[in-house]
Write an enzyme that holds these catalytic residues in place. Structure first.
Site, mmCIF file in Angstrom:
data_model
loop_
_atom_site.group_PDB
_atom_site.id
_atom_site.type_symbol
_atom_site.label_atom_id
_atom_site.label_comp_id
_atom_site.label_asym_id
_atom_site.label_seq_id
_atom_site.Cartn_x
_atom_site.Cartn_y
_atom_site.Cartn_z
ATOM 1 N N GLY A 1 4.525 -4.487 4.357
ATOM 2 C CA GLY A 1 4.871 -5.774 3.963
ATOM 3 C C GLY A 1 4.480 -6.782 4.880
ATOM 4 O O GLY A 1 3.761 -7.843 4.442
ATOM 5 N N LYS B 1 0.843 -1.187 -0.019
ATOM 6 C CA LYS B 1 -0.031 0.125 0.036
ATOM 7 C C LYS B 1 0.660 1.241 0.015
ATOM 8 O O LYS B 1 2.036 1.193 0.382
ATOM 9 C CB LYS B 1 -1.107 0.062 1.085
ATOM 10 C CG LYS B 1 -0.136 0.229 2.533
ATOM 11 C CD LYS B 1 0.201 1.403 3.068
ATOM 12 C CE LYS B 1 0.807 1.277 4.455
ATOM 13 N NZ LYS B 1 1.794 2.390 4.880
ATOM 14 N N PRO C 1 8.810 -4.325 -0.416
ATOM 15 C CA PRO C 1 10.032 -4.086 0.499
ATOM 16 C C PRO C 1 9.850 -4.364 1.930
ATOM 17 O O PRO C 1 8.747 -4.085 2.396
ATOM 18 C CB PRO C 1 10.388 -2.654 0.116
ATOM 19 C CG PRO C 1 9.068 -2.289 -0.578
ATOM 20 C CD PRO C 1 8.266 -3.294 -1.212
ATOM 21 N N VAL C 2 10.755 -4.925 2.535
ATOM 22 C CA VAL C 2 10.737 -5.078 4.039
ATOM 23 C C VAL C 2 11.188 -3.906 4.649
ATOM 24 O O VAL C 2 12.089 -2.968 4.296
ATOM 25 C CB VAL C 2 11.784 -6.243 4.493
ATOM 26 C CG1 VAL C 2 11.774 -6.408 6.018
ATOM 27 C CG2 VAL C 2 11.303 -7.408 3.859
ATOM 28 N N ALA C 3 10.275 -3.647 5.855
ATOM 29 C CA ALA C 3 10.397 -2.187 6.626
ATOM 30 C C ALA C 3 10.528 -0.903 5.661
ATOM 31 O O ALA C 3 11.117 -0.112 5.936
ATOM 32 C CB ALA C 3 11.524 -2.395 7.512
ATOM 33 N N GLY C 4 9.762 -0.934 4.500
ATOM 34 C CA GLY C 4 9.798 0.012 3.607
ATOM 35 C C GLY C 4 8.523 1.084 3.877
ATOM 36 O O GLY C 4 8.519 1.955 2.887
ATOM 37 N N GLY C 5 7.607 0.845 4.876
ATOM 38 C CA GLY C 5 6.599 1.845 4.794
ATOM 39 C C GLY C 5 5.410 1.317 3.858
ATOM 40 O O GLY C 5 4.404 2.144 3.487
ATOM 41 N N MET C 6 5.467 0.152 3.509
ATOM 42 C CA MET C 6 4.522 -0.377 2.253
ATOM 43 C C MET C 6 3.493 -1.484 2.907
ATOM 44 O O MET C 6 2.893 -2.069 2.147
ATOM 45 C CB MET C 6 4.923 -0.634 1.060
ATOM 46 C CG MET C 6 5.899 0.579 0.269
ATOM 47 S SD MET C 6 6.143 0.249 -1.305
ATOM 48 C CE MET C 6 4.837 0.820 -2.037
ATOM 49 N N ASP D 1 -2.543 -1.777 9.764
ATOM 50 C CA ASP D 1 -2.651 -1.987 8.091
ATOM 51 C C ASP D 1 -3.037 -3.215 7.895
ATOM 52 O O ASP D 1 -3.481 -3.519 6.602
ATOM 53 C CB ASP D 1 -1.300 -1.825 7.683
ATOM 54 C CG ASP D 1 -0.575 -0.426 7.513
ATOM 55 O OD1 ASP D 1 -1.686 0.631 7.821
ATOM 56 O OD2 ASP D 1 0.526 -0.117 7.559
HETATM 57 C C1 LIG Z 1 2.371 4.263 8.891
HETATM 58 C C2 LIG Z 1 1.191 3.413 8.511
HETATM 59 O O1 LIG Z 1 1.704 2.345 7.765
HETATM 60 C C3 LIG Z 1 0.348 4.022 7.806
HETATM 61 O O2 LIG Z 1 -0.776 3.266 7.112
HETATM 62 C C4 LIG Z 1 0.613 2.659 9.792
HETATM 63 O O3 LIG Z 1 0.125 3.658 10.615
HETATM 64 C C5 LIG Z 1 1.329 1.527 10.376
HETATM 65 O O4 LIG Z 1 0.494 0.514 10.867
HETATM 66 P P1 LIG Z 1 1.249 -0.820 11.253
HETATM 67 O O5 LIG Z 1 2.669 -1.099 10.738
HETATM 68 O O6 LIG Z 1 0.142 -1.827 10.868
HETATM 69 O O7 LIG Z 1 1.248 -0.415 12.759
HETATM 70 P P2 LIG Z 1 1.097 -1.183 13.942
HETATM 71 O O8 LIG Z 1 1.560 -2.528 13.978
HETATM 72 O O9 LIG Z 1 -0.569 -1.185 14.315
HETATM 73 O O10 LIG Z 1 1.736 -0.263 15.212
HETATM 74 C C6 LIG Z 1 3.055 -0.325 14.999
HETATM 75 C C7 LIG Z 1 3.502 1.129 16.069
HETATM 76 O O11 LIG Z 1 3.160 2.172 14.993
HETATM 77 C C8 LIG Z 1 2.661 3.079 15.876
HETATM 78 N N1 LIG Z 1 1.342 3.746 15.098
HETATM 79 C C9 LIG Z 1 0.709 2.649 14.551
HETATM 80 C C10 LIG Z 1 -0.524 3.285 14.028
HETATM 81 C C11 LIG Z 1 -1.159 4.530 14.416
HETATM 82 N N2 LIG Z 1 -2.346 4.881 14.186
HETATM 83 N N3 LIG Z 1 -0.454 5.028 15.366
HETATM 84 C C12 LIG Z 1 0.950 4.748 15.824
HETATM 85 O O12 LIG Z 1 1.337 5.475 16.889
HETATM 86 C C13 LIG Z 1 2.554 2.745 17.410
HETATM 87 O O13 LIG Z 1 3.856 3.220 18.006
HETATM 88 C C14 LIG Z 1 2.571 1.220 17.247
HETATM 89 O O14 LIG Z 1 3.310 0.463 18.288
HETATM 90 N N1 LIG Z 2 6.108 -11.280 7.465
HETATM 91 C C1 LIG Z 2 6.739 -10.185 7.592
HETATM 92 N N2 LIG Z 2 7.395 -9.540 6.658
HETATM 93 C C2 LIG Z 2 8.206 -8.609 6.669
HETATM 94 N N3 LIG Z 2 8.466 -8.228 7.941
HETATM 95 C C3 LIG Z 2 8.043 -8.740 9.038
HETATM 96 C C4 LIG Z 2 7.040 -9.926 8.931
HETATM 97 N N4 LIG Z 2 6.853 -10.163 10.200
HETATM 98 C C5 LIG Z 2 7.506 -9.646 11.040
HETATM 99 N N5 LIG Z 2 8.364 -8.436 10.119
HETATM 100 C C6 LIG Z 2 8.877 -7.528 10.863
HETATM 101 O O1 LIG Z 2 8.334 -6.093 11.026
HETATM 102 C C7 LIG Z 2 9.259 -5.198 10.447
HETATM 103 C C8 LIG Z 2 8.632 -4.122 9.677
HETATM 104 O O2 LIG Z 2 8.255 -4.663 8.315
HETATM 105 P P1 LIG Z 2 7.223 -4.466 7.352
HETATM 106 O O3 LIG Z 2 7.876 -4.794 5.754
HETATM 107 O O4 LIG Z 2 6.016 -4.888 7.734
HETATM 108 O O5 LIG Z 2 7.348 -2.952 7.470
HETATM 109 P P2 LIG Z 2 6.727 -1.527 6.795
HETATM 110 O O6 LIG Z 2 6.235 -1.911 5.583
HETATM 111 O O7 LIG Z 2 7.217 -0.441 7.145
HETATM 112 O O8 LIG Z 2 5.075 -1.666 7.742
HETATM 113 P P3 LIG Z 2 3.937 -0.675 7.634
HETATM 114 O O9 LIG Z 2 4.091 0.107 6.543
HETATM 115 O O10 LIG Z 2 3.013 -1.293 7.863
HETATM 116 O O11 LIG Z 2 4.583 0.326 8.971
HETATM 117 C C9 LIG Z 2 10.421 -5.830 9.847
HETATM 118 O O12 LIG Z 2 11.742 -5.115 10.240
HETATM 119 C C10 LIG Z 2 10.527 -7.246 10.474
HETATM 120 O O13 LIG Z 2 11.396 -7.308 11.683
#
Ligand SMILES: C[C@](O)(CO)[C@H](O)COP(=O)(O)OP(=O)(O)OC[C@H]1O[C@@H](n2ccc(N)nc2=O)[C@H](O)[C@@H]1O
Ligand SMILES: Nc1ncnc2c1ncn2[C@@H]1O[C@H](COP(=O)(O)OP(=O)(O)OP(=O)(O)O)[C@@H](O)[C@H]1O
EC number: 2.7.1.148
Length: 338
Positions: A128, A33, A121-126, A163
Site C-alpha cells: 500500500g 499487489k 489494506p495498511v501494513a497488509g503485505g499488499m 515494491d
Molecule cells: C515482501 C515484499 O512486499 C514482497 O514483494 C517486499 O519484499 C517488501 O518490499 P517493501 O515493503 O517495498 O520493502 P522495502 O521498503 O524495500 O524494505 C523494507 C525492509 O524489508 C526487508 N526487505 C525488503 C526487501 C527485500 N528484498 N529484502 C528484505 O530483507 C528489509 O529489512 C528492509 O529494510
Molecule cells: N502512504 C502510506 N500508506 C500506508 N502506509 C504507509 C504509507 N507511508 C508510510 N506508511 C507506513 O508503512 C507501513 C507499512 O505500510 P504498507 O501498507 O505499505 O505495508 P505493506 O503493504 O505490508 O507493505 P509491503 O507489502 O510493501 O511490504 C505502515 O505501517 C505505515 O506506518
C-alpha cells in the site's frame, strides 16, 4: 479536507500583475499487489534479501491526488487512515521530496499537497505505501509536466522501496534483485481472487527477520522453481496456477501470527482453489476458479469469523495511471497583464 488549487491564480510580480496558471490537481489510481511466487534468498550485505518473485497487480486500489498548494503536506482518508503517518515519513511524501530533488526543485518546500484515499489494506503485505509512492511519482510527473519515462520514475521509486517500481508498471511481472528489477510477464487471462484482511498489520522487516531466525534453527519450506508458475500464467488455467502458488515468507508470517493458519484453511474450505499469505502478510489471498466462485468464497469466508473483512479482486490490472486531471472550466486568459 483542505482545498486544492485549480485553474488560474493572479499574482503580483514586481509592478506587474501576472496571471500564473496553476496546473489542475492530478488524480492517480494505483493497484495493490500479490506475490504469486516469492522465493527469498540469503541476506545481502546491505540487509536486503535476494528475491525471485512473480507480482500480480490486483483491482484493490488507492487514489492519490497531487496539487499545487500553499499548505504543503499529506492527508490520508479511508480504511486504516488513522494508522498511516502524515509526516515526512509517509512514503508518498518521500516520493515528492525525491522527485523534487531529482528535478532541481526544493525538496523541503515543494508546494505540493498529497491527498491519499486508501483502498489497499495498511501494513497488509499488499504494498500500500509503495503504491502511494508510485502514484505520487506519476501524479507529479503530470502536474510538473516532466519529460520522464516510467523507467526513470521507477529508478527514483526503487530508492524509496523495493515494491515501488512494480506499482508503476502493474499487470504481472517477474521481479529479481530486492524485487525492484522487473520483466513483464505477458498474458491475456484474468484471475479471480478473494483477499482476507487481518485485524492488525505485520511489519515487513519483522517478517524477513523471522524468516532468518527460522532458517537458522530449522528448515522452513522453500518454494520451487519459478518457470512452472510462468507456464501456468500463460495457460490461464487457475487450477494449474493454484497448485504452484508459493511464498517463502509465509512460514515467517504464520510464525508471528499463528491465526493465519486458520484463515488459510477457511478460504480453501469455502471453495477457493488455493490460499497464500500475500507478501509479508498478514493479508491472505485466495485464488478462485472464476468470478462467481470468488463471490461465493468471499461470502462464506466473511461469515467464518477468521478475518476482519473480505474483498473480491481481479488481476492483473494496470499500474499507476492518471484518472482525473481537472482542467479549469473558464477560458484561459492571456498570461501577462500590464
Ligand atoms: C515482501 C515484499 O512486499 C514482497 O514483494 C517486499 O519484499 C517488501 O518490499 P517493501 O515493503 O517495498 O520493502 P522495502 O521498503 O524495500 O524494505 C523494507 C525492509 O524489508 C526487508 N526487505 C525488503 C526487501 C527485500 N528484498 N529484502 C528484505 O530483507 C528489509 O529489512 C528492509 O529494510
Ligand atoms: N502512504 C502510506 N500508506 C500506508 N502506509 C504507509 C504509507 N507511508 C508510510 N506508511 C507506513 O508503512 C507501513 C507499512 O505500510 P504498507 O501498507 O505499505 O505495508 P505493506 O503493504 O505490508 O507493505 P509491503 O507489502 O510493501 O511490504 C505502515 O505501517 C505505515 O506506518
Amino acid at each position: 479536507m483542505s482545498r486544492l488549487s485549480a485553474g488560474g491564480a493572479r499574482r503580483r510580480v514586481g509592478s506587474t500583475d501576472v496571471l500564473a496558471v496553476v496546473p489542475p490537481p492530478v488524480t492517480v489510481r494505483v493497484p495493490a499487489k500479490v506475490n504469486l511466487h516469492l522465493s527469498v534468498g540469503d541476506v545481502r550485505p546491505d540487509g536486503y534479501h535476494e528475491l525471485v518473485t512473480v507480482f500480480q497487480a490486483l483491482s484493490l486500489t488507492d487514489e492519490v491526488t497531487v496539487a499545487v498548494a500553499d499548505d504543503p503536506g499529506v492527508e490520508v482518508h479511508g480504511e486504516g487512515a488513522a494508522t498511516v503517518p502524515t509526516d515526512a515519513s509517509n512514503l508518498a511524501w518521500r516520493a515528492v521530496q525525491a522527485l523534487a530533488e531529482r528535478t532541481g526543485r526544493d525538496p523541503y518546500d515543494p508546494k505540493v499537497r498529497v491527498v491519499i484515499r486508501k483502498g489497499i489494506p495498511v501494513a497488509g503485505g499488499m504494498a500500500g505505501g509503495s503504491a502511494d509512492a508510485a502514484a505520487t511519482l506519476v501524479g507529479l510527473a503530470a502536474l510538473w509536466k516532466l519529460d520522464m519515462t516510467r523507467d526513470e520514475l521507477a529508478e527514483v521509486g526503487a530508492r524509496l522501496g523495493s515494491d515501488v517500481p512494480f506499482a508503476l508498471y502493474g499487470n504481472t511481472a517477474l521481479g529479481a534483485g530486492r524485487g525492484e528489477r522487473l520483466v513483464p510477464v505477458l498474458g491475456r487471462h484474468t484471475f479471480h481472487w478473494v483477499v482476507a484482511l487481518d485485524r492488525r498489520g505485520l511489519s515487513t522487516p519483522d517478517v524477513y527477520r523471522e524468516l532468518d531466525r527460522l532458517r537458522a534453527e530449522s528448515r522452513p519450506p522453500r518454494v520451487g522453481a519459478v518457470e512452472p508458475v510462468l507456464e501456468a500464467l500463460a495457460t490461464g488455467d487457475p487450477r494449474q496456477l493454484a497448485l504452484l502458488l508459493g511464498n517463502d515468507l509465509q512460514s515467517a508470517a504464520v510464525s508471528l501470527r499463528p491465526s493465519l493458519r486458520r484463515t488459510l484453511r477457511a478460504g480453501v474450505a469455502a471453495g477457493a482453489l488455493a490460499g497464500i499469505v500475500s507478501g509479508s502478510g498478514p493479508t491472505c489471498a485466495f485464488l478462485c476458479a472464476d468470478g462467481a466462485s470468488a463471490v461465493r468464497v468471499a461470502a462464506e469466508l466473511s461469515g467464518a469469523g477468521v478475518c476482519r473483512t473480505v474483498r473480491v479482486a481481479q488481476g492483473p490490472v494496470p499500474g499507476a495511471r492518471v484518472v482525473a486531471c481537472e482542467e479549469p472550466t473558464r477560458p484561459t486568459p492571456p498570461e501577462v497583464h500590464a
